[in-house]
Scaffold this motif. Structure first.
Motif, PDB file in Angstrom:
ATOM      1  N   GLU A  48      93.154  53.966 -59.087  1.00 32.02           N
ATOM      2  CA  GLU A  48      93.158  55.194 -58.084  1.00 32.02           C
ATOM      3  C   GLU A  48      92.232  54.739 -57.001  1.00 32.02           C
ATOM      4  N   TRP A  49      90.814  54.125 -57.489  1.00 34.27           N
ATOM      5  CA  TRP A  49      89.835  53.901 -56.603  1.00 34.27           C
ATOM      6  C   TRP A  49      90.055  53.039 -55.448  1.00 34.27           C
ATOM      7  N   GLY A 173      85.720  45.065 -60.403  1.00 35.22           N
ATOM      8  CA  GLY A 173      85.596  46.017 -61.511  1.00 35.22           C
ATOM      9  C   GLY A 173      84.712  45.470 -62.451  1.00 35.22           C
ATOM     10  N   PHE A 174      83.511  46.111 -62.894  1.00 34.13           N
ATOM     11  CA  PHE A 174      82.662  45.996 -63.848  1.00 34.13           C
ATOM     12  C   PHE A 174      82.461  47.209 -64.691  1.00 34.13           C
ATOM     13  N   LEU A 197      80.577  51.224 -55.097  1.00 33.06           N
ATOM     14  CA  LEU A 197      81.488  52.071 -54.429  1.00 33.06           C
ATOM     15  C   LEU A 197      82.015  53.266 -55.027  1.00 33.06           C
ATOM     16  N   ARG A 198      82.362  53.035 -56.292  1.00 32.61           N
ATOM     17  CA  ARG A 198      82.629  54.039 -57.368  1.00 32.61           C
ATOM     18  C   ARG A 198      82.246  54.007 -58.619  1.00 32.61           C
ATOM     19  N   LEU A 213      83.142  50.222 -59.755  1.00 31.14           N
ATOM     20  CA  LEU A 213      83.783  49.383 -58.481  1.00 31.14           C
ATOM     21  C   LEU A 213      82.602  49.063 -57.808  1.00 31.14           C
ATOM     22  N   LEU A 214      82.466  47.646 -57.672  1.00 33.15           N
ATOM     23  CA  LEU A 214      81.361  47.036 -56.627  1.00 33.15           C
ATOM     24  C   LEU A 214      81.932  46.353 -55.486  1.00 33.15           C
ATOM     25  N   GLU A 215      81.447  46.579 -54.376  1.00 28.29           N
ATOM     26  CA  GLU A 215      81.866  46.011 -53.175  1.00 28.29           C
ATOM     27  C   GLU A 215      80.836  44.827 -52.776  1.00 28.29           C
ATOM     28  N   PHE A 216      81.314  43.832 -52.332  1.00 24.96           N
ATOM     29  CA  PHE A 216      80.224  42.569 -51.807  1.00 24.96           C
ATOM     30  C   PHE A 216      80.268  42.263 -50.457  1.00 24.96           C
TER      31      PHE A 216
END
Length: 220
Positions: A48-49, A173-174, A197-198, A213-216
């Protein structure tokens, strides 16, 4: 952390024949030896994210059953590439792409990280729900959970830039069960800067797990 992971692996080993499961109101095929998304709360959260690029290109690393890749196609991505090192997972992804009528949109390839790709393969979004547990996997199934020395994470950061479109997004995803500081350090070694991110905390046993949820983005 390893104790919880081994308990989850044990539940996966109980799956010895093909079956189906429900996730996000949909029916999915599941083959033995493949990560079962319905056994983890993170699966629905990440699905969903994720920012699926409408009419764009999406790459999932470690596709497993392929539910995220299928959803990317159903939610408007023009092309989807699903990668997994496991032959069983690649077959499982093909099954679910066929089940949901998106086999013509979802390209499936079996290989380690970005190895199946060519220099011409570039994407608007690359996503991986990583094997965040530090430890040595005993077999292909455990490789979905354990990454000794975080060598697979290093490969992710090392290879991703060659396959992102200009302005593309790199997502991971972590959970707080993994060593996020080490992931940030590995990312920085390969020119990436991390941002959250979320996130959501979910009950698990006698405690909670925070799914992240990580963004790089490129550093500098």
């Amino acid at each position: 952390m390893q104790e919880a992971a081994h308990a989850l692996v044990a539940r996966h080993r109980e799956i010895t024949t093909p079956r189906t499961f429900r996730l996000l109101g949909m029916e999915w095929d599941l083959l033995p030896g493949v990560y079962a998304p319905h056994l983890s709360q993170s699966s629905a959260l990440y699905a969903e994210w994720l920012p699926y690029p409408l009419y764009g290109s999406f790459c999932e690393v470690g596709s497993g059953t392929g539910y995220v890749s299928v959803l990317a196609a159903l939610r408007g991505c023009a092309s989807v590439t699903a990668l997994d090192v496991s032959g069983a997972a690649a077959e499982n992804t093909r099954l679910n792409a066929g089940r949901h009528g998106v086999a013509s949109v979802v390209r499936v390839a079996c290989g380690d990280m970005f190895d199946p790709l060519t220099c011409d393969d570039k994407f608007d979004v690359i996503y991986w729900n990583s094997n965040f547990v530090e430890g040595e996997p005993a077999d292909a199934l455990e490789r979905a959970f354990f990454d000794p020395g975080y060598v697979t994470h290093a490969a992710f950061f090392r290879g991703a830039a060659a396959h992102l479109e200009a302005g593309g997004r790199l997502l991971l995803g972590f959970t707080d069960l993994g060593d996020e500081r080490r992931v940030h350090a590995l990312a920085a070694e390969h020119g990436w800067r991390a941002a959250l991110l979320r996130a959501a905390k979910c009950a698990a046993g006698n405690g909670h797990i925070e799914y992240r949820l990580l963004e790089f983005t490129r550093a500098g």
